[in-house]
Design a protein around this motif. Structure first.
Motif, PDB file in Angstrom:
ATOM      1  N   LEU A  40      94.781  40.768  24.541  1.00  0.00           N
ATOM      2  CA  LEU A  40      95.635  39.376  25.034  1.00  0.00           C
ATOM      3  C   LEU A  40      95.043  38.131  24.815  1.00  0.00           C
ATOM      4  N   ALA A  41      93.678  38.001  24.795  1.00  0.00           N
ATOM      5  CA  ALA A  41      93.000  36.949  24.388  1.00  0.00           C
ATOM      6  C   ALA A  41      93.513  35.807  25.367  1.00  0.00           C
ATOM      7  N   GLU A  42      93.712  35.611  26.339  1.00  0.00           N
ATOM      8  CA  GLU A  42      94.156  34.681  27.036  1.00  0.00           C
ATOM      9  C   GLU A  42      93.434  33.425  27.261  1.00  0.00           C
ATOM     10  N   CYS A  43      92.084  33.413  27.104  1.00  0.00           N
ATOM     11  CA  CYS A  43      91.283  32.134  27.195  1.00  0.00           C
ATOM     12  C   CYS A  43      91.279  31.572  25.721  1.00  0.00           C
ATOM     13  N   GLY A  44      91.929  32.282  24.796  1.00  0.00           N
ATOM     14  CA  GLY A  44      91.735  31.806  23.151  1.00  0.00           C
ATOM     15  C   GLY A  44      90.464  31.911  22.682  1.00  0.00           C
ATOM     16  N   GLY A  45      89.628  32.559  23.029  1.00  0.00           N
ATOM     17  CA  GLY A  45      88.418  33.058  22.435  1.00  0.00           C
ATOM     18  C   GLY A  45      87.153  32.124  22.854  1.00  0.00           C
ATOM     19  N   VAL A  46      87.196  31.833  24.056  1.00  0.00           N
ATOM     20  CA  VAL A  46      85.810  30.933  24.700  1.00  0.00           C
ATOM     21  C   VAL A  46      84.969  31.976  25.417  1.00  0.00           C
ATOM     22  N   ALA A  47      85.192  32.928  25.408  1.00  0.00           N
ATOM     23  CA  ALA A  47      84.483  34.294  26.285  1.00  0.00           C
ATOM     24  C   ALA A  47      84.613  33.838  27.772  1.00  0.00           C
ATOM     25  N   SER A  48      85.579  33.516  28.505  1.00  0.00           N
ATOM     26  CA  SER A  48      85.876  33.417  29.790  1.00  0.00           C
ATOM     27  C   SER A  48      86.866  34.243  30.513  1.00  0.00           C
ATOM     28  N   CYS A  49      87.470  35.033  29.783  1.00  0.00           N
ATOM     29  CA  CYS A  49      88.466  35.939  30.595  1.00  0.00           C
ATOM     30  C   CYS A  49      88.272  37.353  30.169  1.00  0.00           C
ATOM     31  N   GLY A  50      87.738  37.934  29.397  1.00  0.00           N
ATOM     32  CA  GLY A  50      87.566  39.244  29.286  1.00  0.00           C
ATOM     33  C   GLY A  50      88.773  40.067  28.692  1.00  0.00           C
ATOM     34  N   LEU A  68      83.038  41.438  23.778  1.00  0.00           N
ATOM     35  CA  LEU A  68      84.118  40.541  23.722  1.00  0.00           C
ATOM     36  C   LEU A  68      84.291  40.336  22.260  1.00  0.00           C
ATOM     37  N   SER A  69      85.527  40.770  21.721  1.00  0.00           N
ATOM     38  CA  SER A  69      85.866  40.455  20.395  1.00  0.00           C
ATOM     39  C   SER A  69      85.807  39.029  19.949  1.00  0.00           C
ATOM     40  N   CYS A  70      86.038  38.075  20.828  1.00  0.00           N
ATOM     41  CA  CYS A  70      85.993  36.928  20.474  1.00  0.00           C
ATOM     42  C   CYS A  70      84.670  36.253  20.121  1.00  0.00           C
ATOM     43  N   GLN A  71      83.484  37.172  20.337  1.00  0.00           N
ATOM     44  CA  GLN A  71      82.377  36.843  19.985  1.00  0.00           C
ATOM     45  C   GLN A  71      81.706  37.284  18.837  1.00  0.00           C
ATOM     46  N   ILE A  72      82.394  38.193  18.030  1.00  0.00           N
ATOM     47  CA  ILE A  72      82.078  38.719  16.928  1.00  0.00           C
ATOM     48  C   ILE A  72      82.831  38.142  15.642  1.00  0.00           C
ATOM     49  N   ILE A  73      82.076  37.619  14.781  1.00  0.00           N
ATOM     50  CA  ILE A  73      82.678  37.017  13.616  1.00  0.00           C
ATOM     51  C   ILE A  73      82.585  37.808  12.435  1.00  0.00           C
ATOM     52  N   VAL A  74      83.673  38.109  11.970  1.00  0.00           N
ATOM     53  CA  VAL A  74      83.931  39.021  10.825  1.00  0.00           C
ATOM     54  C   VAL A  74      83.167  38.657   9.460  1.00  0.00           C
ATOM     55  N   ASP A  75      82.457  39.521   8.929  1.00  0.00           N
ATOM     56  CA  ASP A  75      81.950  39.413   7.566  1.00  0.00           C
ATOM     57  C   ASP A  75      82.179  40.703   6.989  1.00  0.00           C
ATOM     58  N   ASP A  76      81.372  40.561   5.438  1.00  0.00           N
ATOM     59  CA  ASP A  76      81.729  41.650   4.561  1.00  0.00           C
ATOM     60  C   ASP A  76      80.974  42.911   5.249  1.00  0.00           C
ATOM     61  N   THR A  77      80.103  42.786   5.955  1.00  0.00           N
ATOM     62  CA  THR A  77      79.429  44.077   6.492  1.00  0.00           C
ATOM     63  C   THR A  77      79.997  44.799   7.326  1.00  0.00           C
ATOM     64  N   LEU A  78      81.175  44.418   7.881  1.00  0.00           N
ATOM     65  CA  LEU A  78      81.963  44.983   8.839  1.00  0.00           C
ATOM     66  C   LEU A  78      83.250  45.784   8.224  1.00  0.00           C
TER      67      LEU A  78
END
Length: 103
Positions: free
Chosen positions: A37-47, A81-91
């Motif tokens: 759902l990402a209700e907070c837009g990715g600022v790690a405040s909603c879960g 929290l998926s908003c705190q994981i930055i995608v890189d090639d290792t993923l």
């Protein structure tokens, strides 16, 4: 772009290419993964972007920092929290299970 498999709350596996540099949450939302759902837009405040990583996949992601950890303190091990994981090639090939929404 790494391919990441999302396992929905209904058990459906959806594999999408997610651009490097985006958060896992933003990439999932832009790829049409509806269980985030990402209700907070990715600022790690909603879960509402929580994911569950099994032991093998959890080791591929850097540990949660103190702020993210405070949002997860009541959750079982492996939840992130998926908003705190930055995608890189290792993923490439990462598998994440989407956590049920807590409403």
């Amino acid at each position: 772009m790494p391919e990441i498999t999302f396992v929905t709350t209904a058990g459906e596996e959806i594999t999408k290419e997610i651009p490097v540099g985006l958060s896992l949450m933003r990439g999932a939302v832009e790829a049409g993964i509806n269980d985030i759902l990402a209700e907070c837009g990715g600022v790690a405040s909603c879960g509402t972007c929580k994911i569950i990583l099994d032991e093998a996949n959890a080791g591929r992601i850097p540990p949660a920092d103190a702020f993210e950890g405070s949002m997860l303190e009541d959750d079982p091990e492996g939840w992130r929290l998926s908003c705190q994981i930055i995608v890189d090639d290792t993923l490439e090939g990462l598998v994440v299970r989407l956590a049920p929404t807590e409403y």
